[in-house]
Scaffold this motif. Structure first.
Motif, mmCIF file in Angstrom:
data_model
loop_
_atom_site.group_PDB
_atom_site.id
_atom_site.type_symbol
_atom_site.label_atom_id
_atom_site.label_comp_id
_atom_site.label_asym_id
_atom_site.label_seq_id
_atom_site.Cartn_x
_atom_site.Cartn_y
_atom_site.Cartn_z
ATOM 1 N N SER A 39 0.927 -1.310 0.045
ATOM 2 C CA SER A 39 0.045 0.060 0.092
ATOM 3 C C SER A 39 0.833 1.078 -0.122
ATOM 4 O O SER A 39 0.667 2.068 -0.770
ATOM 5 N N TYR B 262 2.309 1.830 -3.377
ATOM 6 C CA TYR B 262 1.450 2.681 -4.469
ATOM 7 C C TYR B 262 1.008 3.976 -3.962
ATOM 8 O O TYR B 262 0.931 4.692 -5.093
ATOM 9 N N ALA C 80 6.123 0.855 -7.240
ATOM 10 C CA ALA C 80 4.893 0.328 -7.392
ATOM 11 C C ALA C 80 5.354 -1.242 -8.094
ATOM 12 O O ALA C 80 4.626 -2.151 -7.394
ATOM 13 N N THR D 143 4.220 -4.929 -6.188
ATOM 14 C CA THR D 143 3.490 -5.830 -7.193
ATOM 15 C C THR D 143 3.896 -7.083 -6.808
ATOM 16 O O THR D 143 3.617 -8.267 -6.910
ATOM 17 N N ASN E 273 3.315 -9.290 -4.172
ATOM 18 C CA ASN E 273 1.994 -9.741 -3.815
ATOM 19 C C ASN E 273 1.858 -11.068 -3.936
ATOM 20 O O ASN E 273 2.405 -12.075 -4.494
ATOM 21 N N GLY F 143 -8.584 0.008 -12.534
ATOM 22 C CA GLY F 143 -8.397 0.123 -11.208
ATOM 23 C C GLY F 143 -9.728 -0.276 -10.401
ATOM 24 O O GLY F 143 -9.677 -0.620 -9.308
ATOM 25 N N ASN G 238 -7.956 -1.168 -7.141
ATOM 26 C CA ASN G 238 -6.504 -0.756 -7.191
ATOM 27 C C ASN G 238 -6.369 0.699 -7.279
ATOM 28 O O ASN G 238 -6.674 1.225 -8.216
ATOM 29 N N VAL H 138 -3.967 2.961 -6.990
ATOM 30 C CA VAL H 138 -2.930 3.934 -7.726
ATOM 31 C C VAL H 138 -3.389 3.655 -9.466
ATOM 32 O O VAL H 138 -2.997 4.772 -10.127
ATOM 33 N N ILE I 194 1.536 1.952 -15.358
ATOM 34 C CA ILE I 194 1.285 1.500 -14.064
ATOM 35 C C ILE I 194 0.376 0.472 -14.166
ATOM 36 O O ILE I 194 0.185 -0.211 -13.231
ATOM 37 N N VAL J 134 0.807 -3.091 -12.513
ATOM 38 C CA VAL J 134 0.254 -3.735 -11.423
ATOM 39 C C VAL J 134 -0.865 -4.454 -11.504
ATOM 40 O O VAL J 134 -0.837 -5.680 -10.664
#
Lengths: 472, 98
Positions: free
Chosen positions: A17, A20, A54, A58, A61, A239, A244, A246, B43, B46
């Motif tokens: 977190s 991000y 970032a 990830t 994760n 997102g 998500n 970010v 991005i 991700v």
């Protein structure tokens, strides 16, 4: 659910977190750096740092287990991305930008499709809000993929640059698009309707092609900006679908930027979005513009006379247009300017917002020729002072200096803000041939008393002007 | 619907911030701006990394890997080309040339 925030290990969750959040902040600060040329590079380095954070977040994760595939993608992407960054010439920037919108949108749509497919395989129905987000993601994504590819093909001249039109085109396009939206609504009502998902994706893909097909080269700045905005919206929708933040933030920044640029570009052409998208510029009536053009003859001038005029002009303004990019004449312009400045003459550059094929196109070309950005003047700043300019050199520009936009209500570009080149004491026009410009519109400036023309490839004309001046 | 509302708030606020910042970017830098936002849109890595590395099923893995590739192209290529452009503008400012 693939929400990284639900990872089991609390420390790992906090790390992800934080990474991000840091990335989101770095993107905003990075863009803030872009408000000044001096801070822009630093800003981008900052954004890159955020991106790497970032990425690191990830990679830890807990859902990521098959690292070989991730690595394969990262390596492949770097191998393809490297030459796309290093080798592409500045003159090819519009198509380069268009193709990168395609890659961005493709990534977003594929994630959306995979997400839908996973739920379909597992036999778990998507929640409606998530389905709406996924639907938007794939819709905007697919549309941007094909639309950007079309834009790329036109800008790279794989396809004719002029708009391609056929009867009932707008009706067909609108029907296809309405069908796409209809299928999205249907999917939100019934997320398990796999056929509707497939049909929507295919129709959105077709929509992108058909949307850009009728749009001519001169309108590309608006289209490229709009596609930038769509690619951002697709990322944002990703997102929403994945929960998500970010991605939501980065997508919103991208979307806002593209939207703002397309508004600015439309304004600079005095046209609305719908007019750009459905207007099919080339097909507008041209009768009255042709009348204006018939009012005189273009006067050709010898290189020697042109060189003399420039040599004794205290105040010179260069107006670059798309023709400069086509002829790759930016360095030759730089040489000419250096010579003139050596004689104590002032040389500035008047930049119309839609000169070229994308926002800021001319600035990049001139900067490549080592011309200081302080000498590049925006239209509003320079437009009231053309009366005191001794010689204006128009290089491969047409519509952006066409006085018909001010005088002739029948002209297709009437009302578009243009550079007041017709007020200068003398105008030199470098032009490839005697034909009309990209938009197919006659230009009364070219037949005016104070205007002289030099025909031929802009680069070779400029090079010969330089040697002429050196010999003087 | 609660979760969607929180995210919508973030979206609107981020869009607003973006608008405020980008309004101040001079037309001079509009092309680098475009390639910069392009790089930032990478991005989506991700999201795509989770799909590619999720080991769910073959199709997801293939789609995810292609998505990672595309996003990385924008990240690497986008950064390099933006920097190349910005370097030119930077050089002009220092007055090293004309």
């Amino acid at each position: 659910m693939s929400d990284p925030a639900t990872a089991v290990d609390p420390i790992r969750t906090a790390f992800i977190s934080t990474a991000y959040l840091g990335a989101a902040v770095s993107f905003i600060l990075g863009l803030r750096g872009m408000t000044r040329p001096e801070t822009a590079r630093r800003g981008m380095q900052f954004a890159l740092g955020g991106m790497i954070a970032a990425l690191a977040g990830t990679l830890v994760n807990h859902e990521v287990v098959a690292y070989q595939w991730v690595l394969l993608g990262l390596v492949l992407g770097s191998v393809i991305g490297w030459p796309l960054g290093m080798k592409v010439a500045m003159t090819q920037m519009p198509q380069r930008i268009a193709i990168s919108h395609m890659f961005g949108a493709l990534a977003a749509s594929l994630v959306g499709i995979a997400e839908y497919w996973k739920h379909h395989l597992d036999g778990v129905a998507l929640e409606r809000p998530q389905m709406a987000a996924l639907g938007f993601e794939v819709l905007f994504g697919a549309l941007t993929v094909s639309g950007s590819f079309m834009a790329f093909a036109k800008l790279h001249e794989l396809l004719p640059g002029r708009g391609i039109t056929f009867p009932f085109q707008n009706a067909v396009n609108l029907t296809v698009f309405a069908g796409t939206i209809g299928l999205l609504v249907y999917l939100v009502v019934d997320p398990t309707a796999t056929w509707a998902f497939v049909a929507m994706t295919v129709l959105a893909f077709i929509s992108g092609f058909s949307m850009v097909l009728p749009i001519g080269g001169a309108d590309m700045p608006v289209v490229v900006s709009l596609l930038n905005s769509y690619a951002g919206l697709a990322a944002s929708a990703t997102g929403f679908a994945l929960g998500n933040t970010v991605l939501i933030i980065a997508g919103a920044l991208d979307g806002a930027s593209g939207f703002l640029l397309s508004v600015l570009m439309s304004k600079a052409m005095n046209r609305s979005f719908s007019n750009v998208l459905f207007g099919a510029f080339g097909s507008a009536p041209r009768a009255s513009a042709a009348q204006l053009g018939a009012g005189g003859e273009m006067k050709e001038i010898s290189l020697e006379d042109a060189a003399t005029a420039l040599r004794y002009a205290k105040n010179v303004v260069v107006v670059p247009g798309y023709g400069l990019a086509v002829a790759q004449a930016q360095k030759a312009v730089g040489e000419l300017a250096e010579l003139l400045e050596g004689h104590g003459n002032e040389v500035r550059y008047a930049i119309h917002p839609v000169a070229g094929r994308m926002p800021g196109h001319m600035n990049v070309l001139l900067a490549e020729a080592n011309i200081s950005h302080e000498k590049m003047v925006e239209m509003e700043e320079i437009n009231d002072s053309f009366e005191s300019v001794d010689v204006v050199v128009v290089i491969g520009a047409n519509d952006v200096v066409n006085p018909a936009a001010k005088r002739d209500p029948g002209s297709p570009i009437y009302g578009m803000p243009v550079l007041n080149v017709d007020q200068a004491r003398r105008v030199l026009v470098l032009k490839r041939g005697k034909g009309t410009g990209f938009a197919g519109i006659e230009n009364a400036l070219f037949v005016e008393e104070r205007t002289s023309l030099l025909f031929g490839d802009a680069k070779s004309t400029l090079t010969r002007l330089v040697s002429e001046l050196k010999a003087m | 619907m609660d979760f969607a509302f929180a995210e919508l708030t973030i979206f609107v606020l981020a869009g607003f911030v973006g608008f405020q910042v980008i309004t101040r970017v001079p037309p001079l830098l509009h092309t680098p701006l475009m390639s910069a936002t392009n790089m930032i849109s990478a991005i989506s890595l991700v999201g795509s990394i989770v799909v590619a590395g999720g080991n769910h099923d073959t199709l997801s893995t293939v789609l995810g890997t292609i998505a990672v590739t595309c996003a990385t192209i924008n990240l690497v290529g986008g950064y390099i080309i933006t920097d190349r452009m910005l370097k030119m503008f930077d050089g002009g400012a220092k007055g090293g040339h004309r």
